[in-house]
Design a protein around this motif. Structure first.
Motif, short mmCIF file in Angstrom:
data_model
loop_
_atom_site.label_atom_id
_atom_site.label_comp_id
_atom_site.label_asym_id
_atom_site.label_seq_id
_atom_site.Cartn_x
_atom_site.Cartn_y
_atom_site.Cartn_z
N ASN A 145 -0.17 -1.33 -34.20
CA ASN A 145 0.24 -2.10 -35.11
C ASN A 145 1.89 -1.77 -35.62
O ASN A 145 2.53 -3.05 -35.81
N SER A 146 2.20 -0.71 -35.80
CA SER A 146 3.62 -0.43 -35.96
C SER A 146 4.70 -0.28 -35.04
O SER A 146 5.70 -0.79 -34.98
N ASP A 157 -3.77 3.17 -34.90
CA ASP A 157 -3.20 1.86 -35.78
C ASP A 157 -1.60 1.83 -35.80
O ASP A 157 -1.24 0.90 -35.60
N GLN A 158 -1.15 3.15 -35.93
CA GLN A 158 0.22 3.14 -35.92
C GLN A 158 0.79 2.67 -34.81
O GLN A 158 1.97 2.30 -34.75
N THR A 171 6.36 -4.49 -33.80
CA THR A 171 7.43 -4.37 -34.48
C THR A 171 8.55 -5.07 -34.02
O THR A 171 9.34 -6.28 -34.74
N ILE A 221 7.37 7.02 -35.65
CA ILE A 221 7.71 5.57 -35.72
C ILE A 221 8.82 5.36 -36.44
O ILE A 221 9.64 4.46 -36.10
#
Lengths: 350, 453
Positions: free
Chosen positions: B223-224, B219-220, B228, B195
């Protein structure tokens, strides 16, 4: 005192890690700043402090919502680190991010207007205090999940190596995030692939309300890369000159193709973890002692007056200029319009 | 007492393979552990070892034979002193070896020995070539990597091992270790590194050995990767593809058998693609790699070996977000995706035999969902059955059912029915596993029920 003893460095391996033959770097020590360098550092740190003080006030007035994590006390870390930044280098951090943005050159207006959730905030009001970005300034967030920025910052370094651009990624996280598993997964790959990343651990002594001693089996975070053969150094994070010297040396280490490096910044936050902090986990005396004996801005101010013979008046001019800039940012952030309701549905996808 | 040497399985989903080479010849004496032969599939190779000592009395399947069914006898070992002439080959086992003949263990609803999926309509003016889903995915990545130097692939065993499921076969040789990157077993961080690299302008293809392991990285991903662009007011881009096998394979039980289509489709900011055919696998993966957003690309291990006609050419894209009418019909709409299409197309065949013309829609993309194609069909048929292997609660079928209720209520002549995997963790036992998955008969029954037949 802990914060300043760190400047003595840790050139030798800890006894328990002796068999790991860590790479030890000479302690970067202190670089004396010129008058201009001291003035620049003073102004940047003051800008951060006044910004954060204003943000605290505006939070109290209900203008800023949600969580708001202030950087007051830690200013020397980001200001010292950015002495080593070159065009194209990236910066990424966690949720205590306002200062990193200002130090990357992002206008205070755009940051403050994001805190108030307004249309001209840097994320158009959709990110808030913890989620801010600037492609233009190569600031990659602003991440709300503790430790998530560490693989991301490592990925920025991966792209630098892939592109062969000679840039490095400055990846910041706290003593709390340093206990997350993904940090060590990242360390492993960063060293395996010799990625140009400077891991800056901002050890402000408390992960929310849990002191380092109560959360970490091994409290010397500069040694957290030992089992991956990543060198580390403890730095007096209250002295901007020590930070700048360590940053310069670490950046060179990365630019020379040696892979990642860890800098543990021994620092201290004066304010609570966030605005809603019960302040029950440490004494007022402890905070006061740090403020009076180690304040990063006061240290520079004293040197400017005593060593460099700068005049009180010249410093007052800087104070006034910074105050005006912050006043303007606060005014803008207070009166800017809220985002257009149509913005609700934009930017989900590109 | 003679002992049959049986064709072994290299993986839980292997149904047949090639007997490459005999290392012993008839009349050789063998000891337990001796390597008798080598076999291979498109995925891997393996040595066949003797499990008993004696004499290799007879080679039933000569070397070089393709499509040898798992568990069929390939040779016979007799004890020292026994006569070769007494060897009798198990007739039932030989029968199982014959191509196209379902084995006794095969689910009655699925012809497991056939790896060729039902033909799909392909425009007659387009030249096609037959290839497996596995080959189609590989070609998609190779073509895009040739086209754009910022595309790279990373994951566990993608390079030197040639892919745990051989999807990245040959990529290391062509593109080198800079662009085909073996990672340690460390999903959370390599997803995050991908990411970060995407935010910095590269176009990573991150392979998860299976999507079950991507839970370490969820989570990555959410959430990322997914948030973003929005959180940055449109400044940050994340052009990344997360791909790998998803859903139940065969006999790998609860922690390795899970369909994530509904999970990821819940998240704004992600695109979720689930191809069924090789043509769609290739065209959609190419679109996913070129897409400026994070794309979850859910493959299926069982489909990897299935062959389909694929349009020739290295610039044939299938758009994300567009469903395909896999079979036109007027009486009932069957909606599915990915491996669910195997049940659905067979059910449509069976229904046709009973005079019910089912329209089969392959969603292909779950987010953004092409609900308009489903709506148009249901407004025509007035009936709908959804088919998926995932769990029933908050599943893809639930979503379609809700949207039809909201937007086609007056057109419905019957309630929408959902055929899904059972609401249990996937069991290991063969019979229980079969019970936990959808089957053709229940799709047929549901379609007849909504037609009041």
């Amino acid at each position: 005192m802990a914060a300043t003893s760190g400047s003595q460095g840790n050139g030798s391996a800890a006894p328990e890690a002796a068999s790991l033959t860590p790479i030890s770097l000479p302690n970067a020590g202190l670089t004396q700043f010129t008058l201009d360098e001291e003035l620049a550092a003073y102004r940047e740190m003051l800008l951060i402090r006044r910004f954060e003080e204003k943000a605290g006030q505006m939070y109290g007035m209900g203008l800023i919502g949600g969580f708001c994590h202030l950087y007051i006390g830690q200013e020397a870390v980001i200001v010292g680190m950015t002495r080593a930044i070159k065009p194209g280098d990236q910066t990424i951090t966690g949720y205590r991010d306002h200062a990193h943005m200002l130090a990357c050159g992002i206008p205070p207006k755009a940051v403050m207007a994001e805190l108030t959730g307004r249309a001209h905030g840097i994320s158009k009001g959709k990110g808030g205090s913890m989620h801010m970005f600037s492609r233009e300034h190569r600031f990659y967030g602003g991440h709300g999940i503790v430790g998530a920025q560490v693989p991301l910052g490592t990925g920025l370094a991966f792209a630098n190596r892939y592109n062969g651009n000679g840039n490095i990624s400055f990846t910041y996280f706290g003593d709390g995030a340093a206990n997350q598993g993904q940090v060590y997964e990242s360390f492993n790959m960063a060293e395996l692939w010799k990625l140009p990343v400077v891991y800056v651990i901002e050890n402000n002594r408390y992960a929310m309300g849990t002191s380092v001693k109560r959360a970490s089996a091994m409290t010397d975070f500069s040694k957290r890369g030992l089992s991956f053969n990543i060198p580390g150094e403890q730095v007096d994070g209250m002295d901007v000159r020590a930070v700048a010297a360590a940053a310069t040396q670490a950046a060179q280490w990365c630019r020379d193709g040696n892979g990642p490096i860890i800098l543990e910044m021994l620092t201290y936050r004066y304010r609570g973890h966030s605005m809603s902090d019960p302040a029950k986990y440490r004494t007022k005396e402890e905070v006061q002692k740090m403020r009076t004996e180690s304040d990063p801005i006061e240290q520079v101010r004293e040197r400017l007056l005593n060593t460099h013979q700068a005049s009180e008046a010249s410093l007052k001019d800087i104070d006034a200029e910074v105050r005006a800039l912050i006043g303007e940012a606060a005014d803008f952030a207070t009166h800017d319009s809220e985002p257009d309701p149509a913005e609700l549905y934009t930017d989900v996808w590109k | 007492m003679s002992v049959d040497i049986l064709m072994p399985a290299l993986s839980p989903t292997m149904e047949q393979g090639k007997l490459t080479k005999w290392l012993k010849k008839e009349g050789d004496s063998v000891r337990a552990g001796d390597v008798l032969a080598e076999i291979e599939t498109d995925k891997a190779t393996m040595e066949v070892e003797a499990v008993d000592e004696g004499t290799l009395a007879k080679i039933i399947v000569p070397e070089g034979t393709e499509n040898v069914a798992v568990n069929s006898p390939i040779g016979v070992i007799i004890a020292e002193g026994e006569s070769v002439n007494n060897v009798s080959v198990n007739a039932a086992a030989l029968k199982a070896q014959m191509p196209g003949m379902p084995t006794a263990e095969a689910p009655p609803s699925l012809s497991t020995t056939s790896v060729v999926a039902p033909p799909e309509p392909v425009a007659t003016d387009v030249a096609t070539v037959k290839m497996t889903v596995r080959e189609a995915l590989r070609d998609a990545m190779a073509e895009e990597m040739r086209r754009d130097p910022s595309v790279f692939v990373m994951g566990e065993e993608v390079a030197e091992y040639q892919g745990a499921y051989k999807i990245t076969q040959g990529l290391l040789e062509e593109f080198g270790e800079k662009r085909v990157v073996d990672t340690p077993i460390t999903e959370h961080a390599f997803a995050g590194i991908g990411i970060g690299a995407a935010m910095a302008g590269l176009k990573p293809i991150v392979e998860f050995m299976t999507f079950n392991f991507a839970m370490q990285a969820i989570d990555q991903i959410i959430n990322s990767a997914a948030k973003t662009h929005y959180m940055s007011g449109g400044q940050m881009e994340c052009p990344i593809v997360f791909r790998g096998p998803n859903g139940a394979a065969a006999r790998v039980a609860a922690q390795h058998s899970q369909d994530y289509a509904a999970w990821y489709s819940h998240v704004p900011g992600l695109k979720v693609v689930v191809p069924y055919s090789a043509a769609d696998a290739k065209g959609l993966l190419k679109s996913a790699i070129r897409d400026p957003n994070p794309v979850i690309f859910l493959e299926n291990e069982i489909l990897y070996g299935h062959s389909f006609e694929v349009p020739e050419g290295d610039d044939v894209l299938v758009p994300i977000g567009v469903a395909r009418i896999a079979r036109p019909g007027k009486d009932v709409t069957l909606v599915s995706f990915g491996i669910g299409m195997t049940y659905t197309l067979q059910a449509a065949d069976a229904l046709a035999g009973e005079g019910i013309e089912a329209e089969v829609i392959d969603l292909r993309t779950i987010r953004p969902l092409d609900i308009e194609t489903v709506l148009a069909s249901v407004r025509k048929t007035g009936r709908c059955v959804t088919v998926e292997e995932g769990w029933p609660q908050s599943g893809v079928g639930s979503e379609i059912s809700a949207r039809l209720m909201e937007r086609a209520f007056d057109y419905l002549d019957a309630p929408v029915l959902r055929i899904t995997g059972r609401d249990v963790p996937m069991p290991y036992a063969a019979n229980l596993e079969k019970l936990a998955l959808p089957n053709v008969a229940e799709v047929v029954a549901a379609a007849k029920a909504v037609c009041y037949r």
